[in-house]
Design a protein around this motif. Sequence first.
Motif, PDB file in Angstrom:
ATOM      1  N   LYS A  53      15.519  10.914 -45.249  1.00 26.82           N
ATOM      2  CA  LYS A  53      16.604  10.156 -45.878  1.00 26.82           C
ATOM      3  C   LYS A  53      17.372   9.289 -44.894  1.00 26.82           C
ATOM      4  N   THR A  54      17.431   9.739 -43.639  1.00 29.61           N
ATOM      5  CA  THR A  54      18.295   9.058 -42.670  1.00 29.61           C
ATOM      6  C   THR A  54      17.543   8.243 -41.620  1.00 29.61           C
ATOM      7  N   ASP A  55      16.243   8.451 -41.498  1.00 30.80           N
ATOM      8  CA  ASP A  55      15.453   7.773 -40.467  1.00 30.80           C
ATOM      9  C   ASP A  55      14.359   6.955 -41.157  1.00 30.80           C
ATOM     10  N   GLU A  56      14.627   5.677 -41.336  1.00 31.59           N
ATOM     11  CA  GLU A  56      13.696   4.809 -42.080  1.00 31.59           C
ATOM     12  C   GLU A  56      12.320   4.738 -41.429  1.00 31.59           C
ATOM     13  N   ALA A  57      12.269   4.691 -40.109  1.00 29.09           N
ATOM     14  CA  ALA A  57      10.984   4.614 -39.412  1.00 29.09           C
ATOM     15  C   ALA A  57      10.168   5.883 -39.650  1.00 29.09           C
ATOM     16  N   PHE A  58      10.831   7.029 -39.610  1.00 23.48           N
ATOM     17  CA  PHE A  58      10.142   8.293 -39.871  1.00 23.48           C
ATOM     18  C   PHE A  58       9.662   8.348 -41.315  1.00 23.48           C
ATOM     19  N   ALA A  59      10.502   7.950 -42.248  1.00 19.01           N
ATOM     20  CA  ALA A  59      10.114   7.941 -43.660  1.00 19.01           C
ATOM     21  C   ALA A  59       8.905   7.044 -43.889  1.00 19.01           C
ATOM     22  N   GLU A  60       8.839   5.934 -43.177  1.00 15.24           N
ATOM     23  CA  GLU A  60       7.692   5.030 -43.289  1.00 15.24           C
ATOM     24  C   GLU A  60       6.429   5.700 -42.743  1.00 15.24           C
ATOM     25  N   GLU A  61       6.557   6.444 -41.654  1.00 14.24           N
ATOM     26  CA  GLU A  61       5.407   7.180 -41.114  1.00 14.24           C
ATOM     27  C   GLU A  61       4.921   8.230 -42.108  1.00 14.24           C
ATOM     28  N   VAL A  62       5.859   8.891 -42.768  1.00 15.54           N
ATOM     29  CA  VAL A  62       5.493   9.876 -43.796  1.00 15.54           C
ATOM     30  C   VAL A  62       4.724   9.177 -44.910  1.00 15.54           C
ATOM     31  N   ARG A  63       5.238   8.055 -45.377  1.00 12.47           N
ATOM     32  CA  ARG A  63       4.578   7.318 -46.457  1.00 12.47           C
ATOM     33  C   ARG A  63       3.169   6.917 -46.050  1.00 12.47           C
ATOM     34  N   LYS A  64       3.012   6.406 -44.834  1.00 13.48           N
ATOM     35  CA  LYS A  64       1.692   5.982 -44.355  1.00 13.48           C
ATOM     36  C   LYS A  64       0.722   7.158 -44.277  1.00 13.48           C
ATOM     37  N   GLN A  65       1.210   8.294 -43.795  1.00 19.20           N
ATOM     38  CA  GLN A  65       0.332   9.449 -43.667  1.00 19.20           C
ATOM     39  C   GLN A  65      -0.066  10.000 -45.032  1.00 19.20           C
ATOM     40  N   VAL A  66       0.873  10.015 -45.961  1.00 20.68           N
ATOM     41  CA  VAL A  66       0.556  10.465 -47.323  1.00 20.68           C
ATOM     42  C   VAL A  66      -0.491   9.534 -47.939  1.00 20.68           C
ATOM     43  N   GLU A  67      -0.303   8.249 -47.763  1.00 24.27           N
ATOM     44  CA  GLU A  67      -1.248   7.266 -48.304  1.00 24.27           C
ATOM     45  C   GLU A  67      -2.630   7.421 -47.668  1.00 24.27           C
TER      46      GLU A  67
END
Length: 66
Positions: free
Chosen positions: A32-46
């Motif tokens: 929720k607070t770290d946009e770069a980390f959230a983007e890494e999560v999204r990429k890994q899920v994808e």
Amino acid sequence: MDSSQTPTELIDRYLQNALDSDERQAFEERCKTDEAFAEEVRKQVEAEYTVRMAAKEARASELNAL
């Protein structure tokens, strides 16, 4: 959370449901607070989804070839 883990290892553990409740809460808060980390999560899920779908299609092709 173990600070010696790479973001990829941490995300893997999250996706494998291997985090304890405190780790999971910290992970979700970080998303929720770290946009770069959230983007890494999204990429890994994808990426994991893409691999699973490719494997599923390969199995279907093998079965259809029988």
